[in-house]
Design an enzyme around this catalytic site. Sequence first.
Site, PDB file in Angstrom:
ATOM      1  N   SER A 161       4.255   6.101   0.216  1.00 56.80           N
ATOM      2  CA  SER A 161       3.701   7.383   0.944  1.00 56.80           C
ATOM      3  C   SER A 161       2.214   7.350   0.224  1.00 56.80           C
ATOM      4  O   SER A 161       1.507   6.326   0.365  1.00 56.80           O
ATOM      5  CB  SER A 161       4.325   8.483   0.331  1.00 56.80           C
ATOM      6  OG  SER A 161       4.169   9.835   0.885  1.00 56.80           O
ATOM      7  N   ASP A 425      10.052   8.637  10.329  1.00 55.72           N
ATOM      8  CA  ASP A 425       9.443   9.263   9.414  1.00 55.72           C
ATOM      9  C   ASP A 425       7.824   9.708  10.235  1.00 55.72           C
ATOM     10  O   ASP A 425       7.295   8.893  10.605  1.00 55.72           O
ATOM     11  CB  ASP A 425       8.935   8.347   8.345  1.00 55.72           C
ATOM     12  CG  ASP A 425       7.943   8.641   7.220  1.00 55.72           C
ATOM     13  OD1 ASP A 425       7.737   9.951   7.020  1.00 55.72           O
ATOM     14  OD2 ASP A 425       7.273   7.871   6.707  1.00 55.72           O
ATOM     15  N   HIS A 450      11.243   7.783   5.784  1.00 53.11           N
ATOM     16  CA  HIS A 450      10.131   7.706   4.565  1.00 53.11           C
ATOM     17  C   HIS A 450      10.596   6.866   3.555  1.00 53.11           C
ATOM     18  O   HIS A 450      11.444   7.173   2.800  1.00 53.11           O
ATOM     19  CB  HIS A 450       9.751   9.165   4.322  1.00 53.11           C
ATOM     20  CG  HIS A 450       8.400   9.358   3.525  1.00 53.11           C
ATOM     21  ND1 HIS A 450       7.212   8.835   4.208  1.00 53.11           N
ATOM     22  CD2 HIS A 450       7.926   9.691   2.437  1.00 53.11           C
ATOM     23  CE1 HIS A 450       6.219   9.017   3.668  1.00 53.11           C
ATOM     24  NE2 HIS A 450       6.630   9.508   2.361  1.00 53.11           N
TER      25      HIS A 450
END
Length: 482
Positions: A161, A425, A450
């Site tokens: 991320s 995601d 994710h």
Amino acid sequence: MATMQLLLIICLAAFCNGFTSVRLHRRPPDTDVSVAERRFLQKLDHFNGADTRVWHQRYFVNDTFVQPGGPVFLMIGGEGEANPTWMQYGSWLTYAQKLGAFCLLLEHRFYGESQPTLDMKLENLRFLSSRQALADLAHFQTVLSQDLGLSGRKWVVFGGSYPGSLAAWYRMKYPHLAYAAVASSAPVNAVVNFPEYLEVVQASLARNHSSCPKTMKVAFDSLIQLLAYKENYEKLTEHFRLCVMLEINSIMDNTFFLETIAEFIMDIVQYNNDNREFEGGKGGNVTIEVICDLMAKESLGAPYDRFVAVVQTILEATKQTCISAEYKKFIMDMKDYSWKGIASQGGKQWLYQTCTEFGFFQSTDSLSQPFSGFPLSYYVQQCKDIFGPGFSLSSITDAVQQTNEYYGGLNIQSSRIIFPNGLIDPWHALGINSNISYDVVAIQMQDAAHCADMYPERPEEPLAVPVARRSIFTLLTKWLQS
């Protein structure tokens, strides 16, 4: 951003956020894992030589797998407290065991126990930025290489991320220090307005139930109609199990409530069917399939009634007793600048970074998504309400442009970087999804969420995930042997 769903939040406790869980996990190595917590004397401002102030940054060490001449693996912390569980579990430790790596995890400045200043007043938050964080990594690596005799080893950085973006940027900006990077689910392209997030949510909801996002849209429109009349507030409070009686006195009150409710669905999509139970998450049994099955269940009543059932199911699975949906309380919490406030867990800091560097505002400014009611202007107003009137759309736009000018956005000019992305995601829309060169490689994972490649493996995961891990390991092995 009610629960700061923006990407990332209090994600993977240090790398990828989330609030759901799964049923099975596996410790990568069949051996005792030794993890040490330590502190590093870090510079406050890397870009002002006259500023000699320092602070103590937290980091963790796992030397269980280290072999002579092996690499150093550095996991980059993100917008939440660094979780030492990641020094015991995760695919990167499987790679470390096979490659004889010395493993480190560095907590991001201003998150967790890495508190560089006495408080989080605005004049102190100016030291919170991705550029300062990258300089932290460089100083940390330089000093530890000397102190621990690691100078001759190749350093590989990992992150998921926002920390995935940091991993790629560290390799790009400090190529003499970072030999390679694995940047999982990394949104490297900063944007002020990010309606594509909800467009991916809609596409993901429609994968196995083509009517699911349409039914959800009907339900959400019904919710908006109910909000228009004060006599419905008691019913809405009961249906959505609000912590206090719903009270709407402004557009921001109304919008905050709508976004708060929508985020429950957004979270399910972003973390669909992943593997985070090992780090304390709850609710992983609630998936896209579960919520869309409920939305298709006509016996539950009208679409609105089915949507209520979905939200209540998520609350029960995640063991949340009630929903806090009060904009005034949210602003009050976020304006608290002490390290003891609830916002200090990461919400205030990450919101500041979005207002000053990234944007990433997940608005409903698109027709191809299942919600309504939270436009870009709502997020800009949050920045103003929390940090002051100087935070305008113009200032945020300028800041985002500077971020892309500095890092390059999607125009990655580097080598030895891997970009894994799960296609369910929504964040993959801001990432690298095709190979840039033979050694700047995109790995797309069908049906994956994710940061899916980062988690410990399990039999139930999408088939593309173990394939991605094998590809990552193959590339790392090749690069480290060259």
